[in-house]
Every structure is written in C-alpha cells, then in structure tokens.
Design a protein around this motif. Structure first.
Motif, PDB file in Angstrom:
ATOM      1  N   UNK A 158       3.566  20.140   4.115  1.00 51.48           N
ATOM      2  CA  UNK A 158       4.149  20.093   2.771  1.00 51.48           C
ATOM      3  C   UNK A 158       4.851  21.421   2.498  1.00 51.48           C
ATOM      4  N   UNK A 159       6.032  21.322   1.911  1.00 52.62           N
ATOM      5  CA  UNK A 159       6.770  22.496   1.459  1.00 52.62           C
ATOM      6  C   UNK A 159       7.286  22.225   0.049  1.00 52.62           C
ATOM      7  N   UNK A 160       6.990  23.134  -0.864  1.00 57.15           N
ATOM      8  CA  UNK A 160       7.427  23.020  -2.257  1.00 57.15           C
ATOM      9  C   UNK A 160       8.443  24.122  -2.528  1.00 57.15           C
ATOM     10  N   UNK A 161       9.609  23.716  -3.023  1.00 54.73           N
ATOM     11  CA  UNK A 161      10.664  24.661  -3.359  1.00 54.73           C
ATOM     12  C   UNK A 161      10.936  24.607  -4.860  1.00 54.73           C
ATOM     13  N   UNK A 162      11.232  25.779  -5.425  1.00 57.83           N
ATOM     14  CA  UNK A 162      11.505  25.904  -6.851  1.00 57.83           C
ATOM     15  C   UNK A 162      12.891  26.489  -7.026  1.00 57.83           C
ATOM     16  N   UNK A 163      13.651  25.879  -7.901  1.00 59.93           N
ATOM     17  CA  UNK A 163      15.030  26.303  -8.133  1.00 59.93           C
ATOM     18  C   UNK A 163      15.066  27.487  -9.093  1.00 59.93           C
ATOM     19  N   UNK A 164      14.445  28.575  -8.685  1.00 58.38           N
ATOM     20  CA  UNK A 164      14.453  29.824  -9.437  1.00 58.38           C
ATOM     21  C   UNK A 164      14.506  30.979  -8.446  1.00 58.38           C
ATOM     22  N   UNK A 165      15.227  32.053  -8.772  1.00 56.62           N
ATOM     23  CA  UNK A 165      15.285  33.188  -7.836  1.00 56.62           C
ATOM     24  C   UNK A 165      14.061  34.086  -7.963  1.00 56.62           C
ATOM     25  N   UNK A 166      13.680  34.697  -6.855  1.00 54.64           N
ATOM     26  CA  UNK A 166      12.634  35.715  -6.809  1.00 54.64           C
ATOM     27  C   UNK A 166      11.313  35.219  -7.386  1.00 54.64           C
ATOM     28  N   UNK A 207      -8.913  35.107 -14.673  1.00 55.95           N
ATOM     29  CA  UNK A 207      -7.519  34.912 -14.274  1.00 55.95           C
ATOM     30  C   UNK A 207      -7.371  33.749 -13.289  1.00 55.95           C
ATOM     31  N   UNK A 208      -8.212  33.710 -12.259  1.00 58.90           N
ATOM     32  CA  UNK A 208      -8.087  32.661 -11.262  1.00 58.90           C
ATOM     33  C   UNK A 208      -8.494  31.302 -11.821  1.00 58.90           C
ATOM     34  N   UNK A 209      -9.496  31.260 -12.696  1.00 63.66           N
ATOM     35  CA  UNK A 209      -9.889  29.986 -13.297  1.00 63.66           C
ATOM     36  C   UNK A 209      -8.793  29.450 -14.206  1.00 63.66           C
ATOM     37  N   UNK A 210      -8.149  30.320 -14.950  1.00 62.71           N
ATOM     38  CA  UNK A 210      -7.065  29.869 -15.830  1.00 62.71           C
ATOM     39  C   UNK A 210      -5.873  29.369 -15.016  1.00 62.71           C
ATOM     40  N   UNK A 211      -5.530  30.048 -13.942  1.00 60.19           N
ATOM     41  CA  UNK A 211      -4.417  29.591 -13.104  1.00 60.19           C
ATOM     42  C   UNK A 211      -4.707  28.228 -12.475  1.00 60.19           C
ATOM     43  N   UNK A 212      -5.925  28.030 -12.022  1.00 62.97           N
ATOM     44  CA  UNK A 212      -6.264  26.748 -11.400  1.00 62.97           C
ATOM     45  C   UNK A 212      -6.270  25.611 -12.420  1.00 62.97           C
ATOM     46  N   UNK A 213      -6.640  25.897 -13.639  1.00 62.56           N
ATOM     47  CA  UNK A 213      -6.701  24.862 -14.669  1.00 62.56           C
ATOM     48  C   UNK A 213      -5.317  24.473 -15.168  1.00 62.56           C
ATOM     49  N   UNK A 214      -4.355  25.379 -15.154  1.00 59.18           N
ATOM     50  CA  UNK A 214      -3.040  25.153 -15.754  1.00 59.18           C
ATOM     51  C   UNK A 214      -1.920  25.154 -14.717  1.00 59.18           C
ATOM     52  N   UNK A 215      -2.138  24.492 -13.617  1.00 58.22           N
ATOM     53  CA  UNK A 215      -1.109  24.396 -12.589  1.00 58.22           C
ATOM     54  C   UNK A 215      -0.147  23.250 -12.893  1.00 58.22           C
ATOM     55  N   UNK A 216       1.050  23.331 -12.293  1.00 59.42           N
ATOM     56  CA  UNK A 216       1.953  22.184 -12.290  1.00 59.42           C
ATOM     57  C   UNK A 216       1.420  21.162 -11.281  1.00 59.42           C
ATOM     58  N   UNK A 231       0.847  -1.186   0.000  1.00 59.23           N
ATOM     59  CA  UNK A 231       0.000   0.000   0.000  1.00 59.23           C
ATOM     60  C   UNK A 231       0.890   1.245   0.000  1.00 59.23           C
ATOM     61  N   UNK A 232       0.550   2.172  -0.863  1.00 61.15           N
ATOM     62  CA  UNK A 232       1.327   3.397  -0.996  1.00 61.15           C
ATOM     63  C   UNK A 232       0.383   4.584  -1.029  1.00 61.15           C
ATOM     64  N   UNK A 233       0.694   5.596  -0.265  1.00 65.38           N
ATOM     65  CA  UNK A 233      -0.097   6.811  -0.257  1.00 65.38           C
ATOM     66  C   UNK A 233       0.495   7.798  -1.252  1.00 65.38           C
ATOM     67  N   UNK A 234      -0.213   8.033  -2.351  1.00 64.81           N
ATOM     68  CA  UNK A 234       0.216   8.998  -3.346  1.00 64.81           C
ATOM     69  C   UNK A 234      -0.438  10.343  -3.045  1.00 64.81           C
ATOM     70  N   UNK A 235       0.355  11.364  -3.032  1.00 61.91           N
ATOM     71  CA  UNK A 235      -0.095  12.707  -2.685  1.00 61.91           C
ATOM     72  C   UNK A 235       0.046  13.600  -3.909  1.00 61.91           C
ATOM     73  N   UNK A 236      -1.039  14.260  -4.251  1.00 65.68           N
ATOM     74  CA  UNK A 236      -1.062  15.158  -5.410  1.00 65.68           C
ATOM     75  C   UNK A 236      -0.995  16.605  -4.919  1.00 65.68           C
ATOM     76  N   UNK A 237      -0.064  17.375  -5.492  1.00 62.85           N
ATOM     77  CA  UNK A 237       0.156  18.759  -5.069  1.00 62.85           C
ATOM     78  C   UNK A 237       0.113  19.669  -6.301  1.00 62.85           C
ATOM     79  N   UNK A 238      -0.987  20.370  -6.565  1.00 58.55           N
ATOM     80  CA  UNK A 238      -1.004  21.384  -7.624  1.00 58.55           C
ATOM     81  C   UNK A 238      -0.218  22.616  -7.177  1.00 58.55           C
ATOM     82  N   UNK A 239       0.593  23.159  -8.083  1.00 59.21           N
ATOM     83  CA  UNK A 239       1.500  24.261  -7.744  1.00 59.21           C
ATOM     84  C   UNK A 239       1.383  25.346  -8.808  1.00 59.21           C
ATOM     85  N   UNK A 240       1.350  26.589  -8.348  1.00 56.89           N
ATOM     86  CA  UNK A 240       1.429  27.763  -9.223  1.00 56.89           C
ATOM     87  C   UNK A 240       2.673  28.547  -8.856  1.00 56.89           C
TER      88      UNK A 240
END
Length: 441
Positions: A415-423, A388-397, A114-123
C-alpha cells in the motif's frame, strides 16, 4: 219512483263487487307509490358455479402444478410459481427461506459478489511534525501493488481505541524509574470510550489484565503493580581476580567448597563468556496482538510499547509477528526511551550487525504497521508522549477502498498513500495480508 230506481242500481253494484276474487280486485286498483321512495329491485336468482377451464387438478396448499398452469402474459417473460397464501397469523411476517417444494428454476437466479474492503488509517504531518487537519478525500490517492484504487469511504470521525499497553521491564534501573513515575499519566490520555489491556515483559511476556474500561479503577491499580526496578547496567568483568571465575578446575569455575558454580559451564581456564541480555520484545507484541485480535473490528486496534526497542531471546520471529499484525489490522506505536531516545544514537540503533542483538527492533514494527513513535529521555516528555500518540491514533483520516486483487489470493499486498500537499509526511501502513474478516458480500 226515482228512489226505487236508485235502490235497484245500488243492489246490482254490490252484488257484482262481491263476486270478484281478491286478486282481480287488487289488479283493478292502481298502485300509489310515494314520490320520494324508490322501487326495491328483486334479488338475483341462484345459479350453478361455472366449471374451471384450463386449470387442471388442484393440490391443497400448493395450488396448481406449473405444468398445467396457463400464463396471461406473452413473450419471453419467465413464469413465476403462484404465491402461497400464508396463514392469517403470519401475514405480516417476512418469509426468509423459500418453500421446500420450489425448485431452483422457480426461485430464480441469485447473484452474489464478494469484495475485499481495505481500511487504511492515515496521519499527515507538516515539516515541523504537527498533524495537518482539514484535508478532504480529493487530497488522497491510494495505490495497492502500484495500482490506483478509488476511495469508497472517507471519514475523519474519531474512533474508539482498543490499546494493549506493553511495558518493557528489562530497562536499566535509571530509565525504569522514569517510566514508573510516568505511568500515572497514561490513563489521562484515554477517553471513556477506549479500553486497555496491560502487559509487561522481561524474560517472557506477562498479561496483568485483559481489556477493561480505560477510565475504570482497575487501570491505575494494575499500573502500580506493573512497576519494576529494572536491571543494573554495570561493566562486566570476565577475568582476573574480580571476575566471576577466580578458581578454575577442569575448565569449570569452582568455589571454596569445590563445587561447580552456576553458569560455570560457559567458561574456560582463561575467561568466562558473559551471558547476553534477554529482551523478549517479539513475544510481548505477539501476546498483545493475540488479545487485540478478539476485539470488535469497528474499534481501532493499537499496541503501545514503552521500551528501548531491544530484542533478543524471543521464541517468536519478527517476520511471523509482523505477519500476524498486518493480517489483523493492528498498528504498533510507542515511546522510545533509554539508548534509542538519545540524539543520533536512536537512528544508528536501527542498524543491525549480524549475530548481535537487535538494538531497536521496535522501530521496524512501528514503520511497517503505520504507527508513530516519540523519543523521550525525561519524565515530562514521556508523559506528554502518551497523550500525543493517543490523540493522533484516535483522530486519523480513515480511507477505505475495494481491492482489485483476487479474493483467494493470500499474498502480501503493498500500500502507498499519497497526499496532494507539498512538504508533508504521510504515516500509514505499508501493506497487509488479506483475511476472511475483510470479505463482504
């Protein structure tokens, strides 16, 4: 003389030929076999069947018992029960369950994980608030309870939205008029693959329609019915000749007919306690979340709220509603209007004074669940925020990882999501509560 000898010799030859048997005559004649014809071999003679050695008694339908069967292999290879020949009509069918006569040793060992898969949408947004596109899975790192989790699935495919649209009808009349005029633009922000349910709340939530096609004819009709006049934001007067209690008797307000006025029990001989405003935001979000929890898990569940964020008078607590949202993969987004949309005041309204009304409880839901919001004070800005908000929610990573936490551990997981990009600004949910829907095997 010569003719007589010849006749005598011919007579003796004929008499000798007729005295021989047909079989002897046949053997004396040589067999002539054509050159292109082969000799046909004789059929084998019938023989008695050989006895079955070392097999033992046979039982119809199950073959030989395993105790008397012999194995043609050597070593530690486990023996397998002889396969049962299915009927001719079922030879192409797959046998889903083992026969009843087979023991667990015959079936073999079954390993189930058994494995717990976690889905995280990110903007991800830049310093100007614009979404950043083109990132890959190498740019993201996800941590659960401060432990790095490798990504199992990464996708940028747009997702179909299931939106519970919640309208605050406890707004002031001037703000409510702008919201009413903007509702016709909400349907234009949705795609044909989306679905929407419509709720309103003032003193308690109300569901106007369940989930229906976003581009159906029902949506604009229901939105027209969901319009409200709002409330009048007047300066309250609780004393003096213009107060609500000009005549007092035994600590209660009376009118000229000497009857107790409605609400008079809250006053005293000197002043009347002003009733507090009622904004049942918690109850409205909970009602929308219950409806969203029934939608298929492959759809992106979202609650969209148009409100000033005030909360007072709900039966459900903020903690319980947030727990329900985080256990059912529901994100809250919204358009802040009224006092929460004013520059500077919107930030201050997130602070809460003890024993006072929450001036902006909606912001807490949005930040905790990974949603986004827009603060708009005019009609044009409110209409643009829908798209704007509907488009962002539809096209998340969409990031998916396998949790290392125990399966039966129902505690909150950060949960903490980090992105390797500045600013950059990373918008994702802050955590979740595991549920049985996440368990896959």
């Amino acid at each position: 003389m010569d003719l007589g000898l010849k006749a005598l010799a011919l007579t003796a030859f004929l008499s000798l030929s007729f005295s021989l048997s047909p079989a002897a005559f046949a053997q004396t004649q040589p067999q002539q076999t054509p050159a292109d014809q082969q000799a046909v071999p004789d059929a084998p003679a019938p023989q008695a069947p050989s006895p079955l050695k070392g097999i033992g008694p046979l039982t119809p339908g199950i073959g030989t018992p395993s105790s008397t069967s012999t194995s043609s292999t050597s070593g530690d290879v486990p023996q397998q029960a002889p396969a049962t020949q299915p009927p001719a009509s079922q030879t192409n069918e797959v046998q889903k369950t083992p026969p009843e006569n087979m023991t667990p040793e015959d079936i073999g060992q079954t390993i189930r994980t058994y494995t717990t898969y976690v889905e995280v949408p990110v903007t991800v947004k830049d310093s100007k608030g614009k979404p950043i596109a083109g990132l890959t899975w190498r740019d993201f790192r996800v941590y659960e309870n401060n432990t790095w989790e490798p990504l199992k699935i990464f996708t940028v495919d747009p997702a179909a939205l299931s939106i519970a649209f919640v309208i605050d009808q406890s707004l002031t009349s001037d703000v409510m008029a702008k919201v009413n005029d903007s509702l016709s633009a909400f349907q234009g922000a949705l795609s044909p693959y989306d679905e929407v349910a419509i709720f309103t709340y003032n003193n308690g939530p109300r569901e106007w329609t369940g989930f229906t096609g976003a581009q159906g004819n029902r949506v604009p009709a229901v939105l027209a019915l969901a319009k409200s006049i709002g409330r009048d934001d007047l300066v309250p007067v609780n004393s003096g000749p213009f107060g609500g209690c000009a005549i007092v008797k035994n600590g209660g307000c009376v009118d000229s007919n000497n009857t107790v006025q409605q609400g008079g029990s809250v006053g005293n001989p000197s002043f009347i306690n002003i009733p507090k405003e009622v904004h049942t935001l918690n109850d409205a979000i909970l009602a929308a979340a219950k409806e969203l929890s029934t939608r298929p898990p492959d759809r992106r569940r979202m609650i969209y709220v148009v409100s000033d964020g005030k909360e007072y008078g709900s039966k459900a607590s903020y903690k319980d509603v947030l727990h329900y949202l985080q256990a059912n993969k529901i994100a809250v987004s919204g358009t802040l209007v009224g006092d929460s949309a004013r520059w500077g005041e919107g930030r201050i309204s997130r602070l809460h004074l003890p024993f006072q009304m929450y001036d902006n409880r909606l912001a807490g839901y949005i930040i905790a669940t990974g949603g986004d919001f827009e603060s708009q004070g005019n009609l044009n800005g409110i209409e643009k925020s829908y798209a704007q908000l509907a488009e962002e929610s539809r096209n998340q990573y969409t990031l998916v990882y396998a949790s290392h936490q125990p399966l039966l551990d129902s505690r909150y997981r950060k949960i903490e999501v980090r992105v390797d990009r500045p600013n950059v600004e990373v918008i994702a949910k802050k955590g979740y509560y595991p549920s049985s829907q996440d368990n896959q095997h």
